[in-house]
Scaffold this motif. Sequence first.
Motif, PDB file in Angstrom:
ATOM      1  N   ASN A 224       9.307  20.480  17.406  1.00  0.00           N
ATOM      2  CA  ASN A 224       8.244  20.747  16.427  1.00  0.00           C
ATOM      3  C   ASN A 224       8.635  20.253  15.028  1.00  0.00           C
ATOM      4  O   ASN A 224       7.765  19.830  14.256  1.00  0.00           O
ATOM      5  CB  ASN A 224       7.861  22.241  16.396  1.00  0.00           C
ATOM      6  N   ASP A 236       6.242  11.777  19.966  1.00  0.00           N
ATOM      7  CA  ASP A 236       5.964  11.076  21.235  1.00  0.00           C
ATOM      8  C   ASP A 236       7.077  10.089  21.556  1.00  0.00           C
ATOM      9  O   ASP A 236       7.512   9.957  22.710  1.00  0.00           O
ATOM     10  CB  ASP A 236       4.638  10.306  21.144  1.00  0.00           C
ATOM     11  N   LYS A 328      19.464  27.970  24.445  1.00  0.00           N
ATOM     12  CA  LYS A 328      18.794  27.984  23.126  1.00  0.00           C
ATOM     13  C   LYS A 328      19.399  29.104  22.276  1.00  0.00           C
ATOM     14  O   LYS A 328      19.693  28.910  21.092  1.00  0.00           O
ATOM     15  CB  LYS A 328      17.286  28.206  23.298  1.00  0.00           C
ATOM     16  N   ARG A 332      21.629  26.074  20.855  1.00  0.00           N
ATOM     17  CA  ARG A 332      21.064  24.782  21.305  1.00  0.00           C
ATOM     18  C   ARG A 332      22.173  23.726  21.517  1.00  0.00           C
ATOM     19  O   ARG A 332      23.345  24.051  21.342  1.00  0.00           O
ATOM     20  CB  ARG A 332      19.998  24.271  20.320  1.00  0.00           C
TER      21      ARG A 332
HETATM   22  N1  LIG Z   1       4.788  14.655  19.952  1.00  0.00           N
HETATM   23  C1  LIG Z   1       4.567  15.461  20.979  1.00  0.00           C
HETATM   24  N2  LIG Z   1       4.840  16.759  20.834  1.00  0.00           N
HETATM   25  C2  LIG Z   1       4.629  17.582  21.863  1.00  0.00           C
HETATM   26  C3  LIG Z   1       4.098  17.133  23.085  1.00  0.00           C
HETATM   27  N3  LIG Z   1       3.988  18.191  23.938  1.00  0.00           N
HETATM   28  C4  LIG Z   1       4.434  19.273  23.234  1.00  0.00           C
HETATM   29  N4  LIG Z   1       4.824  18.903  21.994  1.00  0.00           N
HETATM   30  C5  LIG Z   1       5.361  19.726  20.913  1.00  0.00           C
HETATM   31  O1  LIG Z   1       6.693  20.058  21.212  1.00  0.00           O
HETATM   32  C6  LIG Z   1       7.008  21.276  20.600  1.00  0.00           C
HETATM   33  C7  LIG Z   1       7.705  22.116  21.614  1.00  0.00           C
HETATM   34  O2  LIG Z   1       7.888  23.364  21.097  1.00  0.00           O
HETATM   35  P1  LIG Z   1       8.964  24.404  21.596  1.00  0.00           P
HETATM   36  O3  LIG Z   1       9.613  23.912  22.844  1.00  0.00           O
HETATM   37  O4  LIG Z   1       8.344  25.748  21.616  1.00  0.00           O
HETATM   38  O5  LIG Z   1       9.970  24.433  20.428  1.00  0.00           O
HETATM   39  P2  LIG Z   1      10.828  23.299  19.793  1.00  0.00           P
HETATM   40  O6  LIG Z   1      10.246  22.926  18.475  1.00  0.00           O
HETATM   41  O7  LIG Z   1      11.065  22.146  20.703  1.00  0.00           O
HETATM   42  O8  LIG Z   1      12.149  24.089  19.550  1.00  0.00           O
HETATM   43  P3  LIG Z   1      13.127  24.731  20.633  1.00  0.00           P
HETATM   44  O9  LIG Z   1      13.106  26.190  20.364  1.00  0.00           O
HETATM   45  O10 LIG Z   1      14.435  24.106  20.327  1.00  0.00           O
HETATM   46  O11 LIG Z   1      12.635  24.378  21.991  1.00  0.00           O
HETATM   47  C8  LIG Z   1       5.709  21.867  20.051  1.00  0.00           C
HETATM   48  O12 LIG Z   1       5.648  21.640  18.667  1.00  0.00           O
HETATM   49  C9  LIG Z   1       4.642  21.047  20.749  1.00  0.00           C
HETATM   50  O13 LIG Z   1       3.491  20.877  19.972  1.00  0.00           O
HETATM   51  C10 LIG Z   1       3.804  15.754  23.193  1.00  0.00           C
HETATM   52  O14 LIG Z   1       3.326  15.253  24.242  1.00  0.00           O
HETATM   53  N5  LIG Z   1       4.029  14.960  22.136  1.00  0.00           N
END
Ligand SMILES: Nc1nc2c(ncn2[C@@H]2O[C@H](COP(=O)(O)OP(=O)(O)OP(=O)(O)O)[C@@H](O)[C@H]2O)c(=O)[nH]1
Length: 346
Positions: A224, A236, A328, A332
């Motif tokens: 995020n 992406d 996590k 992490r």
């Molecule tokens: N750019 C992009 N972002 C995505 C996609 N699918 C999900 N996300 C984003 O990936 C993020 C995943 O969030 P989480 O797994 O809850 O948290 P994180 O920010 O990765 O942090 P962690 O706690 O380390 O997992 C969210 O902000 C989603 O909006 C995608 O296809 N493309």
Amino acid sequence: MEQADRNQLNEAVNQAFLRYLDTWLRKRDAAALHDLNGPLVHGFGTGANESVYDPDEAREVIERDISQVPEPFEYAVRTAKVTPLCTDVALVAADIGIRNTILAQGQELALDHLRLTLVFRYIDGAWRLEHLHGSFPATEPDGEEAWPLQALEDRAAVLQRKVWERYRAQEAARQCEEGQASTDALTGLPNRERMDELLHREVAGLNGQSGALAVILIDIDHLNLVNEGLGQEAGDRVLADVANILRDRIRVTDALARWGGGAFLLACPMTDGLEAEYLARALRRAVAETDFGLGFPLTASFGVTALQAGDTVPGLIRRAERGLRQAKEAGRDTVQVVCREEIVPG
Ligand SMILES: Nc1nc2c(ncn2[C@@H]2O[C@H](COP(=O)(O)OP(=O)(O)OP(=O)(O)O)[C@@H](O)[C@H]2O)c(=O)[nH]1
């Protein structure tokens, strides 16, 4: 089509054809004939009468035909050639010797010869008539036949080629659609549904054999922050890059899928927990050491587990999720292995 399948199809269609002829020409049984037809019959007459008939119209044509000449026709099949057009459609080109007189447009016509082109389709467990064209070949003044059998066969060959081409194109399109429906467009990896199916198949066949299957759940850390700081497109790109890093480092027998959000699921057949842990550590390092061009390091967390006796797919996934959660929570960029209840720190 395999030769054995082709032979079986030819035999079944030939039987359907002989039954049709017997019911139509010898028995002159309108009700039984009607039962041998498909839902729509094309042609079904000669020349001007040819049309596309629904079941009621077809029944009327049959009854009229039989009421005009109720007596059985004497006939003998001279040649009958079955040509499969695809797995459920076949064409029969037949030459029938016949002795009868019919009334055609008020005139008595002596018949000694009938040429038939029939198409049968496999519907509801039986080969049913879908097209019928009959002609009574006349001899031309020069002694040549108006519709020699060879000409009919040449036409059948062209028709067969065209139908096969169309059938193959449709099959290719269907397979392509199925592939697209089970592939994640962003990474090109199989999606969660496809991985879920694969896991169910694998787990059902393995019966909890130790060392037979390991599962690694991988999640990009703070995706995020990439989205918010650099935009969705950068997020992406990261997803696609991580997919490539993982894909490049796994065995051909391993299966990798986009599990959803920033997560991937890796299934490794013939792998025990320890081997999976080594692999997860190598993958963690590979992600952490890659420069994604973001201006800050990017990492991923890993939950690892291996198949145990009595495991179900949801149980296996839950353990991998628990490992990932622990990773996590541990800050992490780390690997956690979960064997049943106990956690082995990575
Ligand atoms: N750019 C992009 N972002 C995505 C996609 N699918 C999900 N996300 C984003 O990936 C993020 C995943 O969030 P989480 O797994 O809850 O948290 P994180 O920010 O990765 O942090 P962690 O706690 O380390 O997992 C969210 O902000 C989603 O909006 C995608 O296809 N493309």
